[in-house]
Design a protein around this motif. Structure first.
Motif, PDB file in Angstrom:
ATOM      1  N   LYS A   2       0.827  -1.186   0.000  1.00  0.00           N
ATOM      2  CA  LYS A   2       0.000   0.000   0.000  1.00  0.00           C
ATOM      3  C   LYS A   2       0.868   1.245   0.000  1.00  0.00           C
ATOM      4  O   LYS A   2       2.069   1.193   0.240  1.00  0.00           O
ATOM      5  CB  LYS A   2      -0.911  -0.004   1.227  1.00  0.00           C
ATOM      6  N   GLN A 100      -3.575   4.156  10.358  1.00  0.00           N
ATOM      7  CA  GLN A 100      -3.038   2.978  11.033  1.00  0.00           C
ATOM      8  C   GLN A 100      -3.979   1.783  10.862  1.00  0.00           C
ATOM      9  O   GLN A 100      -3.536   0.653  10.618  1.00  0.00           O
ATOM     10  CB  GLN A 100      -2.808   3.280  12.505  1.00  0.00           C
ATOM     11  N   LYS A 101      -5.268   2.025  10.964  1.00  0.00           N
ATOM     12  CA  LYS A 101      -6.258   0.964  10.780  1.00  0.00           C
ATOM     13  C   LYS A 101      -6.186   0.397   9.366  1.00  0.00           C
ATOM     14  O   LYS A 101      -6.376  -0.812   9.156  1.00  0.00           O
ATOM     15  CB  LYS A 101      -7.658   1.502  11.073  1.00  0.00           C
ATOM     16  N   GLU A 103      -3.583   0.134   7.714  1.00  0.00           N
ATOM     17  CA  GLU A 103      -2.241  -0.458   7.601  1.00  0.00           C
ATOM     18  C   GLU A 103      -1.361   0.286   6.609  1.00  0.00           C
ATOM     19  O   GLU A 103      -0.572  -0.300   5.873  1.00  0.00           O
ATOM     20  CB  GLU A 103      -2.330  -1.944   7.241  1.00  0.00           C
ATOM     21  N   PRO A 105       1.771   2.494   6.237  1.00  0.00           N
ATOM     22  CA  PRO A 105       2.939   2.860   7.045  1.00  0.00           C
ATOM     23  C   PRO A 105       3.192   4.358   6.994  1.00  0.00           C
ATOM     24  O   PRO A 105       2.955   5.016   5.972  1.00  0.00           O
ATOM     25  CB  PRO A 105       4.075   2.085   6.384  1.00  0.00           C
TER      26      PRO A 105
END
Length: 218
Positions: A2, A100-101, A103, A105
């Motif tokens: 991602k 953060q949820k 994912e 970075p």
């Protein structure tokens, strides 16, 4: 993988650039006697503290030790005045949590010394969001050189074109451009027209409640 989010610190995570300007004005004009206006001081506020001092006074005017001492003196003055106002820019707490949820970075890429980065990350309990931190101490040349954001991306193992940089300054966005990255600009201290020469700006925001940020989390 991602996309990755790379955040500048001052003016981007917290709205504190006016306080940095006051601290620099005290050191440069009132203490060292530089013939600079308030606006000229503001224009010089980019890159490492030592780079700023060299730009204004010349390469050999101060010793390395003197510049380090002045840098810490300036930051202590800034922190003392800004501490009562220390808070995230509106909406950023939710944006961090959502990133953060998802994912995605995240890294900090700042021209600040670690003394100031720690002041913000620990003062606001943000350290758990960032797996990579690049400070002034980690690069040979600061923004607009791309080294800061390149090191952030390398630390996250993220391809440069997949990184989105969050910045408040034209020099920071130029750094992202040189690294091959797009940028979102938050308008805390600079006006939109100051970024006219930078084609990598995705959009401008007033704060992190802007609905367009949702698309970056998909």
């Amino acid at each position: 993988m991602k996309k990755a989010f790379l955040f500048d610190l001052n003016g981007t995570i917290i709205d504190d650039m006016e306080f940095h300007a006051r601290a620099w004005y005290q050191i440069l004009v009132n203490q060292l006697g530089a013939k600079l206006s308030w606006e000229e001081v503001k224009k010089e506020m980019y890159g490492k503290n030592e780079e700023l001092l060299v730009r204004i006074f010349g390469k050999d005017h101060f010793t390395k030790a003197q510049m380090v001492d002045m840098s810490f003196e300036k930051e202590r003055g800034y922190q003392k005045e800004f501490t009562p106002h220390l808070k995230l820019i509106k909406g950023l707490d939710v944006f961090f949590a959502n990133a953060q949820k998802a994912e995605i970075p995240m890294a900090i890429g700042s021209a600040a010394i670690l003394f100031n980065i720690d002041f913000v990350l620990d003062g606001l309990d943000l350290r758990h969001y960032f797996s990579t931190i690049v400070s002034a101490d980690d690069v040979a040349i600061s923004k607009p050189n791309p080294e800061t954001f390149i090191k952030c991306a390398n630390g996250l193992n993220a391809p440069y074109p997949d990184c989105i940089v969050f910045e408040d300054s034209p020099k920071g966005v130029e750094s992202a451009l040189k690294a091959g990255m797009k940028a979102v600009v938050i308008k805390t201290y600079h006006q939109v027209h100051e970024f006219d020469h930078l084609p990598n700006v995705l959009f401008f925001i007033d704060d992190y409640t802007d609905d367009r940020l949702h698309s970056l989390l998909e």
